[in-house]
Design a protein around this motif. Structure first.
Motif, PDB file in Angstrom:
ATOM      1  N   UNK A 226       0.787  -1.220   0.000  1.00  0.00           N
ATOM      2  CA  UNK A 226       0.000   0.000   0.000  1.00  0.00           C
ATOM      3  C   UNK A 226       0.823   1.277   0.000  1.00  0.00           C
ATOM      4  N   UNK A 227       0.099   2.391   0.088  1.00  0.00           N
ATOM      5  CA  UNK A 227       0.719   3.709   0.038  1.00  0.00           C
ATOM      6  C   UNK A 227       1.222   4.143   1.414  1.00  0.00           C
ATOM      7  N   UNK A 228       2.308   4.907   1.411  1.00  0.00           N
ATOM      8  CA  UNK A 228       2.859   5.438   2.638  1.00  0.00           C
ATOM      9  C   UNK A 228       2.181   6.745   3.031  1.00  0.00           C
ATOM     10  N   UNK A 229       2.648   7.383   4.104  1.00  0.00           N
ATOM     11  CA  UNK A 229       2.032   8.626   4.594  1.00  0.00           C
ATOM     12  C   UNK A 229       2.360   9.815   3.700  1.00  0.00           C
ATOM     13  N   UNK A 230       1.614  10.899   3.875  1.00  0.00           N
ATOM     14  CA  UNK A 230       1.842  12.110   3.095  1.00  0.00           C
ATOM     15  C   UNK A 230       3.128  12.818   3.519  1.00  0.00           C
ATOM     16  N   UNK A 231       3.519  12.636   4.802  1.00  0.00           N
ATOM     17  CA  UNK A 231       4.755  13.212   5.320  1.00  0.00           C
ATOM     18  C   UNK A 231       5.618  12.099   5.902  1.00  0.00           C
ATOM     19  N   UNK A 232       6.903  12.390   6.079  1.00  0.00           N
ATOM     20  CA  UNK A 232       7.843  11.405   6.608  1.00  0.00           C
ATOM     21  C   UNK A 232       7.967  11.560   8.114  1.00  0.00           C
ATOM     22  N   UNK A 233       7.798  10.467   8.884  1.00  0.00           N
ATOM     23  CA  UNK A 233       7.890  10.578  10.343  1.00  0.00           C
ATOM     24  C   UNK A 233       9.299  10.934  10.787  1.00  0.00           C
ATOM     25  N   UNK A 234       9.389  11.699  11.880  1.00  0.00           N
ATOM     26  CA  UNK A 234      10.713  12.064  12.389  1.00  0.00           C
ATOM     27  C   UNK A 234      11.023  11.450  13.753  1.00  0.00           C
ATOM     28  N   UNK A 235      10.013  10.793  14.386  1.00  0.00           N
ATOM     29  CA  UNK A 235      10.292  10.096  15.644  1.00  0.00           C
ATOM     30  C   UNK A 235       9.219   9.044  15.905  1.00  0.00           C
ATOM     31  N   UNK A 236       9.597   8.043  16.698  1.00  0.00           N
ATOM     32  CA  UNK A 236       8.687   6.948  17.040  1.00  0.00           C
ATOM     33  C   UNK A 236       8.760   6.727  18.548  1.00  0.00           C
ATOM     34  N   UNK A 237       7.625   6.838  19.223  1.00  0.00           N
ATOM     35  CA  UNK A 237       7.538   6.474  20.636  1.00  0.00           C
ATOM     36  C   UNK A 237       7.094   5.014  20.716  1.00  0.00           C
ATOM     37  N   UNK A 238       7.850   4.217  21.457  1.00  0.00           N
ATOM     38  CA  UNK A 238       7.632   2.769  21.477  1.00  0.00           C
ATOM     39  C   UNK A 238       7.321   2.283  22.882  1.00  0.00           C
ATOM     40  N   UNK A 239       6.295   1.438  22.976  1.00  0.00           N
ATOM     41  CA  UNK A 239       5.962   0.755  24.221  1.00  0.00           C
ATOM     42  C   UNK A 239       5.953  -0.745  23.952  1.00  0.00           C
ATOM     43  N   UNK A 240       6.640  -1.507  24.802  1.00  0.00           N
ATOM     44  CA  UNK A 240       6.752  -2.956  24.631  1.00  0.00           C
ATOM     45  C   UNK A 240       6.445  -3.645  25.948  1.00  0.00           C
ATOM     46  N   UNK A 241       5.673  -4.705  25.885  1.00  0.00           N
ATOM     47  CA  UNK A 241       5.475  -5.565  27.051  1.00  0.00           C
ATOM     48  C   UNK A 241       5.554  -7.000  26.572  1.00  0.00           C
ATOM     49  N   UNK A 242       6.632  -7.657  26.888  1.00  0.00           N
ATOM     50  CA  UNK A 242       6.885  -9.021  26.449  1.00  0.00           C
ATOM     51  C   UNK A 242       6.713  -9.959  27.632  1.00  0.00           C
ATOM     52  N   UNK A 243       5.506 -10.537  27.751  1.00  0.00           N
ATOM     53  CA  UNK A 243       5.182 -11.464  28.822  1.00  0.00           C
ATOM     54  C   UNK A 243       5.467 -10.859  30.204  1.00  0.00           C
ATOM     55  N   UNK A 244       5.036  -9.599  30.375  1.00  0.00           N
ATOM     56  CA  UNK A 244       5.168  -8.936  31.665  1.00  0.00           C
ATOM     57  C   UNK A 244       6.397  -8.075  31.819  1.00  0.00           C
TER      58      UNK A 244
END
Length: 304
Positions: A226-244
């Protein structure tokens, strides 16, 4: 390499998650007469970090040669890993040329273990050509010197858009090994500045959040998810929970653009990708693929 290592490796977070859920959208399968992704100012992606990409006479992506190695047979609906005809998956597309389903069965031995199983990934899109989700499920029987057991795996991802920009990718997954259940969760929230994505390319920093392999990320860069976004992201906030076990962090994303607005290179964390283009009129014949032995199983089960 699983996608969490791709994005979270920059933050030294140790979690492994895989793709997931899809909502409704423009998903009608049509493996016969399909459109091809639009060209970018008369050019197509021809290489990425040493991987050479080839197209057929109809402009469809048919192969990539080392280190991301695969071949697509549109008439047969098959996706081959490298040049190994034994490692093959079924692949389906919608009328716009976007991948809607990949599935496979496997039966092979590795070291002292014997794996027999099957898996399927399904992808959905909205009316604007944006991916909205992925679902993955697999089941297998594993046998070793001490006995055998059944293992099931499933995950769901929802890809959310705010207008023409992707806002977040949220995954929930579960693996059940004879009643021993492991769960995981991930959330990627994207922020944007004012860098326009002229041809709505799919950055690797985005495709790495909803796919589970370098091959799929390369296909996404070539327009097959599919198509990408109209603008390019400059940062990513990440949350991870791997089995607690929870982790959070932020990854910065940087780009260099060509004069026509296509991505020249992209960097997030310690990963950098160089995008190379050829004129459509100078596209070469498909390259012969040589690659290390890989198993289709790796695309459907969680790696430990």
């Amino acid at each position: 390499m699983k996608k969490t290592f791709r994005i979270l490796g920059a933050m030294a977070l140790c979690a492994v998650i895989a793709p997931a859920f899809a909502s409704c959208g423009d998903d009608d399968d049509d493996n016969g007469d399909i459109d091809v992704p639009e060209t970018m100012d008369g050019t197509r992606l021809s290489a990425m970090n040493g991987s050479l990409i080839s197209y057929d006479a109809q402009g469809r992506l048919v192969s990539a040669a080392s280190p991301y190695s695969f071949q697509i047979d549109y008439a047969a609906g098959k996706l081959y890993l490298g040049d190994d005809e034994d490692e093959v998956m079924n692949i389906r597309f919608n009328g716009h040329g976007y991948i809607t389903e990949i599935s496979a069965k496997w039966d092979y031995k590795e070291d002292d273990e014997h794996y027999v199983g099957s898996g399927k990934m399904s992808f959905s899109y909205d009316k604007n050509g944006h991916i909205t989700g992925v679902s993955t499920e697999s089941k297998e029987k594993v046998t070793d010197d001490e006995g055998s057991w059944n293992d099931t795996y499933k995950s769901r991802t929802e890809v959310k858009w705010n207008g023409s920009n992707l806002s977040s990718v949220v995954t929930n997954g579960e693996e059940n090994e004879e009643g021993d259940v492991e769960t995981w969760f991930s959330q990627y929230d994207y922020s944007y500045a004012d860098e326009q994505n002229v041809f709505q390319q799919m950055p690797m920093s985005i495709s790495g959040s909803y796919t589970n392999d370098d091959d799929y990320m390369l296909m996404a860069a070539a327009g097959l998810f599919g198509k990408g976004p109209a603008y390019l992201p400059n940062s990513i906030d990440v949350k991870i929970n791997n089995d607690g076990h929870a982790d959070t962090g932020t990854v910065s994303v940087a780009y260099s653009l060509n004069t026509n607005g296509t991505i020249a290179w992209e960097r997030f964390g310690s990963y950098q990708y160089h995008w190379v283009y050829n004129n459509v009129s100078s596209s070469k014949a498909p390259a012969k693929v040589k690659a290390e032995k890989r198993h289709v199983r790796d695309f459907f089960v969680k790696k430990h």
